[in-house]
Write a protein that holds these residues in place. Structure first.
Motif, short mmCIF file in Angstrom:
data_model
loop_
_atom_site.label_atom_id
_atom_site.label_comp_id
_atom_site.label_asym_id
_atom_site.label_seq_id
_atom_site.Cartn_x
_atom_site.Cartn_y
_atom_site.Cartn_z
N LEU A 120 0.80 -1.33 0.15
CA LEU A 120 -0.08 0.53 -0.40
C LEU A 120 0.91 1.47 -0.46
O LEU A 120 0.33 2.34 -0.41
CB LEU A 120 -1.03 0.18 1.06
N PHE A 121 1.57 0.88 1.15
CA PHE A 121 2.92 2.51 0.81
C PHE A 121 3.45 2.46 -0.49
O PHE A 121 3.94 3.84 -1.28
CB PHE A 121 4.10 2.09 1.68
N GLY A 122 3.85 1.16 -1.17
CA GLY A 122 4.50 1.37 -2.63
C GLY A 122 3.27 1.83 -3.99
O GLY A 122 4.16 2.65 -4.25
N VAL A 123 2.03 1.46 -3.36
CA VAL A 123 1.18 2.12 -4.34
C VAL A 123 1.62 4.05 -4.01
O VAL A 123 0.98 4.43 -4.90
CB VAL A 123 -0.36 1.51 -4.27
N LEU A 124 1.25 4.73 -3.01
CA LEU A 124 1.05 5.29 -2.15
C LEU A 124 2.35 6.23 -3.56
O LEU A 124 2.08 7.28 -3.77
CB LEU A 124 1.34 6.06 -1.03
N HIS A 125 3.63 5.76 -2.89
CA HIS A 125 4.60 6.08 -3.42
C HIS A 125 4.55 6.34 -4.99
O HIS A 125 5.73 7.21 -5.99
CB HIS A 125 6.11 5.51 -3.30
N GLY A 126 4.06 5.42 -6.17
CA GLY A 126 3.82 4.65 -7.73
C GLY A 126 3.19 6.53 -7.72
O GLY A 126 3.32 6.78 -8.70
N THR A 127 2.52 6.78 -7.30
CA THR A 127 1.10 7.29 -7.52
C THR A 127 1.65 8.39 -7.23
O THR A 127 2.00 9.32 -7.80
CB THR A 127 -0.09 7.19 -7.17
N LEU A 128 2.48 8.94 -6.71
CA LEU A 128 2.96 9.99 -6.30
C LEU A 128 3.82 10.98 -7.02
O LEU A 128 3.83 11.48 -8.11
CB LEU A 128 2.94 10.67 -4.94
N CYS A 129 4.43 9.80 -7.61
CA CYS A 129 5.84 10.04 -8.31
C CYS A 129 5.25 10.34 -9.57
O CYS A 129 6.39 10.22 -10.73
CB CYS A 129 6.49 8.62 -8.05
N SER A 130 4.11 9.23 -9.94
CA SER A 130 3.73 9.47 -11.25
C SER A 130 2.81 11.07 -11.94
O SER A 130 2.80 11.20 -12.49
CB SER A 130 2.35 8.55 -11.51
#
Length: 308
Positions: free
Chosen positions: A80-90
């Motif tokens: 879930l934290f990875g999804v958050l990181h990936g989304t923000l960095c997009s």
């Protein structure tokens, strides 16, 4: 044979056993970061994933009575934290490094806050495999009492190698990481691929955190990680973004981290803290060696920020 008759031979045994224990979380975090960086994105927030996974795994293991359910929960928390990181960095003009550091602070802060009720309770630990059953020597049996996650980590190192080098999805991931323009020309979904890679990296980092709380040292407390998530980034650079090399590098880091406790077990207490600093000294040496060459990141994915 008497347990004390092996003398100094117990030192390499202690280092071997310690290397296996200490290297296990490094395996998962570094393999996860290998996948993430192969997509052209760096995640410096893995420390947050690791600590949050350790807390979630310990809590679910305590409340459910199943350590394996705790491992799964730790992976989900990291994912879930990875999804958050990936989304923000997009988002355009968002810096990977800044987001990673921010999420590292957020993840550790959340883990410390939510994990306060878990400091004293004792959760069921992960099972170990007694590979030293054939010996009556305690030092041998202790060194060869290996947690099951260690073997899972070895299997994953080969699985990640096959995925990256022998599958169409792995080719797509590497193409996205090497050249965004080439990936778009071939119709590959760049942002979705990077979010998936960051999510997978976060999941593995969370699983690595569960080892810390459910096996070694086997409890939940603040400061459990000691910066292993950050060191894993240096480990991936040292491994030249290759999963099998990351496996060997993890064992090397684990052996360095086991020197201090092994010497203490032999009754050598002088310079204990100096020997405990060995993994951090090794990390610094690796970073210096990696950046002092004429082409320091020749093997790095082309879209990776530290390649530019």
């Amino acid at each position: 044979m008497d347990a004390t008759s092996i003398g100094w031979a117990s030192l390499p045994l202690a280092i071997l056993g310690g290397a296996i224990r200490v290297s296990t979380p490094f395996m998962f975090v570094s393999l996860g970061e290998c996948i993430t960086e192969k997509s052209g994105r760096i995640n410096l927030g893995l420390e947050g994933n690791l600590v949050l996974g350790a807390m979630a795994g310990y809590g679910v293991s305590y409340w459910s009575g199943s350590p394996w359910l705790g491992v799964f929960a730790a992976g989900i928390a990291g994912m879930l934290f990875g999804v958050l990181h990936g989304t923000l960095c997009s988002i355009k003009r968002v810096n990977d490094t800044a987001i990673g550091i921010s999420l590292m602070v957020l993840g550790t802060g959340l883990a410390f806050f939510l994990g306060k009720p878990l400091v004293e309770p004792k959760a069921p630990p992960l099972p170990s495999i007694d590979l030293g059953f054939w010996s009556s020597i305690p030092q041998v049996r202790a060194a060869l009492n290996v947690n099951a996650l260690f073997f899972v980590g070895i299997f994953l190192a080969f699985a990640v190698y096959v995925f990256l080098n022998r599958t169409g999805w792995g080719l797509m991931l590497r193409t996205v990481g090497d050249s965004e323009d080439a990936a778009k020309a071939q119709g590959f979904p760049v942002l979705r691929t990077r979010i998936f890679a960051t999510m997978a990296g976060g999941f593995l980092a969370g699983v690595g955190g569960s080892f810390l709380s459910l096996s070694y040292p086997g409890s939940w407390s603040e400061g459990l990680s000691s910066g292993q998530g950050i060191m894993a980034v240096a480990l991936v650079i040292f491994a030249r973004w290759r999963s099998l090399r990351a496996l060997g590098a993890s064992l090397l880091f684990g052996g360095a981290g086991a020197i201090g406790p092994a010497l203490q077990g032999m009754g050598i207490t002088g310079y204990y803290y100096l020997f405990n600093a060995a993994p951090y000294v090794l990390t610094l040496a690796i970073m210096i060696a990696s950046t002092s060459r004429s082409a320091p990141f020749a093997d790095a994915p082309g879209e990776l920020s530290l390649h530019r």
